[in-house]
Design a protein around this motif. Structure first.
Motif, mmCIF file in Angstrom:
data_model
loop_
_atom_site.group_PDB
_atom_site.id
_atom_site.type_symbol
_atom_site.label_atom_id
_atom_site.label_comp_id
_atom_site.label_asym_id
_atom_site.label_seq_id
_atom_site.Cartn_x
_atom_site.Cartn_y
_atom_site.Cartn_z
ATOM 1 N N LEU A 244 3.295 5.411 -4.240
ATOM 2 C CA LEU A 244 4.599 6.048 -3.434
ATOM 3 C C LEU A 244 5.734 5.978 -4.414
ATOM 4 C CD1 LEU A 244 4.402 4.916 0.004
ATOM 5 C CD2 LEU A 244 3.355 7.063 -0.933
ATOM 6 N N GLY A 245 6.599 7.024 -4.771
ATOM 7 C CA GLY A 245 7.798 7.104 -5.634
ATOM 8 C C GLY A 245 7.201 7.428 -6.926
ATOM 9 N N THR A 246 6.032 7.526 -7.220
ATOM 10 C CA THR A 246 5.348 7.939 -8.598
ATOM 11 C C THR A 246 4.856 9.164 -8.615
ATOM 12 O OG1 THR A 246 3.320 6.916 -8.572
ATOM 13 C CG2 THR A 246 5.272 5.509 -9.031
ATOM 14 N N ASN A 247 4.453 9.760 -9.775
ATOM 15 C CA ASN A 247 3.597 10.966 -9.836
ATOM 16 C C ASN A 247 2.096 10.746 -9.992
ATOM 17 O OD1 ASN A 247 3.922 10.056 -12.643
ATOM 18 N ND2 ASN A 247 3.570 12.173 -13.431
ATOM 19 N N LYS A 248 1.887 9.379 -9.953
ATOM 20 C CA LYS A 248 0.483 8.805 -10.217
ATOM 21 C C LYS A 248 -0.186 8.380 -8.926
ATOM 22 C CE LYS A 248 1.621 7.708 -14.801
ATOM 23 N NZ LYS A 248 1.681 6.464 -16.026
ATOM 24 N N LEU A 249 -1.401 8.906 -8.441
ATOM 25 C CA LEU A 249 -2.092 8.664 -7.427
ATOM 26 C C LEU A 249 -3.008 7.719 -7.972
ATOM 27 C CD1 LEU A 249 -2.784 8.979 -4.382
ATOM 28 C CD2 LEU A 249 -4.323 11.022 -4.975
ATOM 29 N N GLN A 250 -3.552 6.754 -7.236
ATOM 30 C CA GLN A 250 -4.352 5.610 -7.524
ATOM 31 C C GLN A 250 -4.812 4.888 -6.269
ATOM 32 O OE1 GLN A 250 -4.268 2.296 -10.363
ATOM 33 N NE2 GLN A 250 -5.894 3.202 -11.386
ATOM 34 N N LEU A 251 -5.951 5.292 -5.732
ATOM 35 C CA LEU A 251 -6.599 4.641 -4.561
ATOM 36 C C LEU A 251 -7.882 4.098 -5.121
ATOM 37 C CD1 LEU A 251 -5.926 7.645 -1.874
ATOM 38 C CD2 LEU A 251 -4.393 5.461 -2.111
ATOM 39 N N THR A 252 -7.944 2.689 -4.741
ATOM 40 C CA THR A 252 -9.095 2.145 -5.226
ATOM 41 C C THR A 252 -9.891 1.123 -4.243
ATOM 42 O OG1 THR A 252 -7.809 -0.021 -5.686
ATOM 43 C CG2 THR A 252 -7.860 1.572 -7.301
ATOM 44 N N ASP A 253 -11.190 0.905 -4.416
ATOM 45 C CA ASP A 253 -11.739 -0.078 -3.882
ATOM 46 C C ASP A 253 -11.962 0.474 -2.275
ATOM 47 O OD1 ASP A 253 -13.468 -2.148 -2.982
ATOM 48 O OD2 ASP A 253 -11.939 -3.477 -2.666
ATOM 49 N N PHE A 254 -12.717 1.697 -2.113
ATOM 50 C CA PHE A 254 -12.705 2.331 -0.716
ATOM 51 C C PHE A 254 -14.337 2.854 -0.723
ATOM 52 C CE2 PHE A 254 -10.602 5.820 -2.985
ATOM 53 C CZ PHE A 254 -11.706 6.826 -2.847
ATOM 54 N N GLU A 255 -14.837 3.018 0.514
ATOM 55 C CA GLU A 255 -16.052 3.536 0.521
ATOM 56 C C GLU A 255 -16.251 4.929 1.196
ATOM 57 O OE1 GLU A 255 -18.552 0.825 3.085
ATOM 58 O OE2 GLU A 255 -18.909 -0.611 1.644
ATOM 59 N N ILE A 256 -17.180 5.431 0.540
ATOM 60 C CA ILE A 256 -17.374 6.972 1.108
ATOM 61 C C ILE A 256 -18.557 7.095 1.761
ATOM 62 C CG2 ILE A 256 -17.430 9.161 0.418
ATOM 63 C CD1 ILE A 256 -16.049 8.613 -2.400
ATOM 64 N N PRO A 257 -18.663 7.396 3.022
ATOM 65 C CA PRO A 257 -19.906 7.286 3.784
ATOM 66 C C PRO A 257 -20.347 8.843 3.938
ATOM 67 C CG PRO A 257 -18.056 7.490 5.495
ATOM 68 C CD PRO A 257 -17.521 7.210 3.897
ATOM 69 N N ILE A 258 -21.587 8.904 4.351
ATOM 70 C CA ILE A 258 -22.189 10.385 4.415
ATOM 71 C C ILE A 258 -21.366 11.088 5.158
ATOM 72 C CG2 ILE A 258 -24.254 11.647 4.861
ATOM 73 C CD1 ILE A 258 -24.545 9.993 2.551
ATOM 74 N N GLY A 259 -21.186 12.379 4.735
ATOM 75 C CA GLY A 259 -20.405 13.268 5.570
ATOM 76 C C GLY A 259 -19.234 13.921 4.726
ATOM 77 N N VAL A 260 -18.146 14.673 5.584
ATOM 78 C CA VAL A 260 -17.067 15.209 4.825
ATOM 79 C C VAL A 260 -15.625 14.416 5.561
ATOM 80 C CG1 VAL A 260 -15.955 17.283 4.311
ATOM 81 C CG2 VAL A 260 -18.645 17.350 4.501
#
Length: 644
Positions: A321-337
């Protein structure tokens, strides 16, 4: 890009060699077989954005009629059958086909797909499912009877497709024009939750793309076009576009079994000092959960992430937040959308087109394979391309779409409407702060359009409509004459529509002309309705009275010379009804009377006799009642001299 369609067209090949097959690289492709009338074909890849398409041929050709195709993710080959010969084939990435087995099917099947676990090629016809076990060298077949509700027609699906996430089997019933679900264990057809479409024909190809959207291809035979359908899986309704494609018998399947990401702004245009919403749609149909995921994006300089509004895969990391750089880490992506959504603030000096693209990395929980990919903009023909955003200054965006002076129609409300965009505020001099402003009376109105860093003023004067219409006084014409009506019009803005009509229902030669010229057989009123450029309307009427002149001789000579021997009334066509005709002598006695006759009939006139004797020479008075075609009646009279 929206989807990629790979078309298999089966062309003859006189000498074909069997060689080791090359598996496909599953990358979200969609395969479609196109079989000509002579059972020849060739493999094409069609890249489409849902509106236009490009064809890229594969090198190999072969002479087989392969239908009911499905993509098997466990070995990355396409499987299909010859509906008439019941031969099982396997197709590879070069477009070549290999005979696998001679199946003992109980009927012809034209619709099919491979289950998402790769175990079965499931064929469909109106009576049964045929489940071919691809794991066994003898390819045993299990049949499941189709079960429909009592009173329902047989289901007619030319192709079926498995959802890559849920494994549900979908088809399109061309008889009812309705999406259906088919239970592969029980054969039960489910359709009640889906609405009917206005396309009652088969879809020869049905497939899911890499983000789980269901598409189908039908035909517009009248215009020799193909139709690309996209279905809403909740309602069953479809949107569609036409495109040019090779014609022939078709079938389709897809390979959506992968991890993919799309990035796009919810609005293609934004303004300085406003916020724009970005969506990162992530689809995982790889067959395993992805862990240790990292999503990164560096937006253009000066842009600022203000809020991450939705992150279904993990906790929201506020370091971006407050920057132009998005960085999201250490999350899981299950089957689906699902989608990650954020808000991005546009800098004050931004103008023009800006591109951005995100990178996603994740590790398979089961396989341990680390996968890296970049986002794709879904509304272009290119693969893995950045998403564009056009920044437009408020001065340009707020260019007046209305003239400086506007006309207010009597009894109407005038609505001034501007686009509703986040970060842009609208201030009217009346105190209103709405994008749609209703005006019910004339006056001066001023609008200030403002963002946090700039503003523009728009002014408009509203005047009451002066629209007025007159068709003049009523007109009188003789039967057979033309009437011309030229309207007198006063209007603030140009007249855009004329609509003439007749009270008698007669067909007018030019009902949309600025003036009327007509020949009416009877008295009637004409109406004109006009509309000006501001949408104001007004109507007026005028009566046109038709006279039917009646002529009577003032002298006749009933002397037997066959010339002027009868006294009778005459008229211009048409003949008029005479209710009665009476002739009187000088004493007021009726010496001749005829009823229910007509003009122009000499045989019903007075022959100059009275009581079977010749009447004396002299002047006689006559009177008659005439019935006109428009329902009016009139009593006319005169005198006639009898001479011999």
């Amino acid at each position: 890009m929206i989807n990629r369609l790979v078309v298999i067209v089966l062309l003859s090949w006189n000498s074909w060699m069997n060689y080791a097959q090359t598996p496909f690289d599953c990358d979200g492709q969609v395969f479609m077989s196109l079989i000509q009338n002579n059972n020849e074909g060739q493999l094409y890849e069609i890249v489409s954005d849902g509106i236009t398409s490009d064809d890229v041929p594969f090198p190999a050709t072969f002479p087989y009629n392969i239908n009911s195709i499905g993509y098997r993710k466990t070995d990355n080959f396409i499987y299909g059958i010859d509906p008439s010969e019941h031969f099982l084939y396997r197709i590879d990435a070069e477009g070549s086909a290999e005979f696998i087995y001679d199946l003992e099917l109980n009927a012809a099947y034209y619709a099919g797909d491979v289950t998402i676990d790769g175990n079965y090629l499931v064929l469909f016809n109106s009576n049964a499912l045929a489940k071919i076990d691809l794991r066994e060298s003898t390819y045993p077949i299990t049949y499941v009877p189709i079960q429909t509700a009592i009173g329902d027609n047989l289901v007619s699906c030319a192709d079926v497709a498995f959802h890559p996430g849920t494994g549900l089997l979908y088809g399109y019933d061309g008889v009812e024009g309705q999406l259906v679900q088919i239970d592969t264990e029980t054969g039960v057809i489910k359709r009640d939750e889906f609405q009917e479409n206005d396309y009652n024909n088969i879809l020869t190809a049905l497939f899911f793309n890499e983000i789980g959207e269901l598409y189908g291809i039908g035909k517009d035979n009248l215009n020799n076009l193909s139709i690309l359908f996209q279905f809403n899986l909740e309602t069953g309704l479809s949107s569609r576009t036409n495109f040019t494609q090779n014609t022939g018998e078709q079938d389709g399947c897809s390979c959506p079994y992968k991890l993919s990401i799309q990035q796009y702004p919810t609005s293609s245009e934004a303004f300085p000092c406003t916020e724009v919403e970005y969506v990162f749609k992530i689809a995982n149909f790889s067959g395993e959960t992805k862990q240790d995921a990292i999503l990164e994006n560096v937006f253009p300089d000066g842009f600022e992430i203000t809020e991450i509004t939705h992150h279904p895969f993990g906790s929201i990391d506020e370091t971006s937040l407050g920057t132009n750089k998005l960085q999201l880490t250490d999350f899981e992506i299950p089957i689906g959308v699902d989608s990650i959504v954020l808000k991005l603030k546009v800098p004050e000096n931004a103008t023009g087109n800006y591109l951005s693209q995100s990178a996603l990395q994740a590790t398979g929980v089961t396989s341990g394979v680390i996968e890296s990919l970049v986002s794709d903009f879904p509304y272009s023909m290119q693969d893995d391309d950045p998403s564009p955003l056009m920044i437009t200054p408020v001065k340009i965006a707020a260019e007046p779409t209305y003239p400086d002076t506007l006309e207010l129609c009597w009894g109407d409300t005038l609505y001034l409407t501007y686009p509703e965009v986040g970060g842009i505020n609208y201030f009217w001099n009346t105190g209103a702060q709405t994008t749609t402003f209703p005006i019910t009376k004339a006056g001066f109105y001023e609008l200030t359009i403002a963002t946090a860093c700039e503003s523009e003023i728009r002014q408009v004067t509203v005047v009451n409509s002066d629209l007025n219409l007159s068709l003049g006084n009523r007109q009188t014409i003789n039967f057979g004459e033309n009437v011309q009506i030229v309207p007198e019009i006063i209007s603030f803005s140009p007249i855009v529509s004329y609509e003439w009509s007749s009270g008698s229902g007669e067909i007018l030669n030019c009902p949309s002309c600025p003036y009327l010229e007509a020949q009416t057989p009877q008295t009637t009123d004409y109406q004109l309705k006009i509309e000006n450029e501001s949408g104001c309307t007004i109507s007026a009427r005028v009566l046109v009275e038709v006279n039917y002149p009646v002529f009577a001789p003032n002298i006749f000579s009933p002397n037997g010379d066959i010339t002027n021997d009868q006294f009778y009334l005459q008229s211009i066509t048409p003949d008029l009804v005479i209710n009665y005709l009476r002739v009187f002598n000088r004493l007021g006695e009726i010496i001749f009377e005829q009823t229910n006759t007509s003009t122009n009939d000499a045989s019903k006139g007075w022959d100059g006799t009275y009581k079977r004797k010749n009447a004396e020479q002299g002047v006689y008075i006559w009177t008659a009642e005439i019935a006109y075609p428009d329902g009016r009646t009139a009593i006319i009279f005169g005198d006639v001299m009898l001479v011999r």
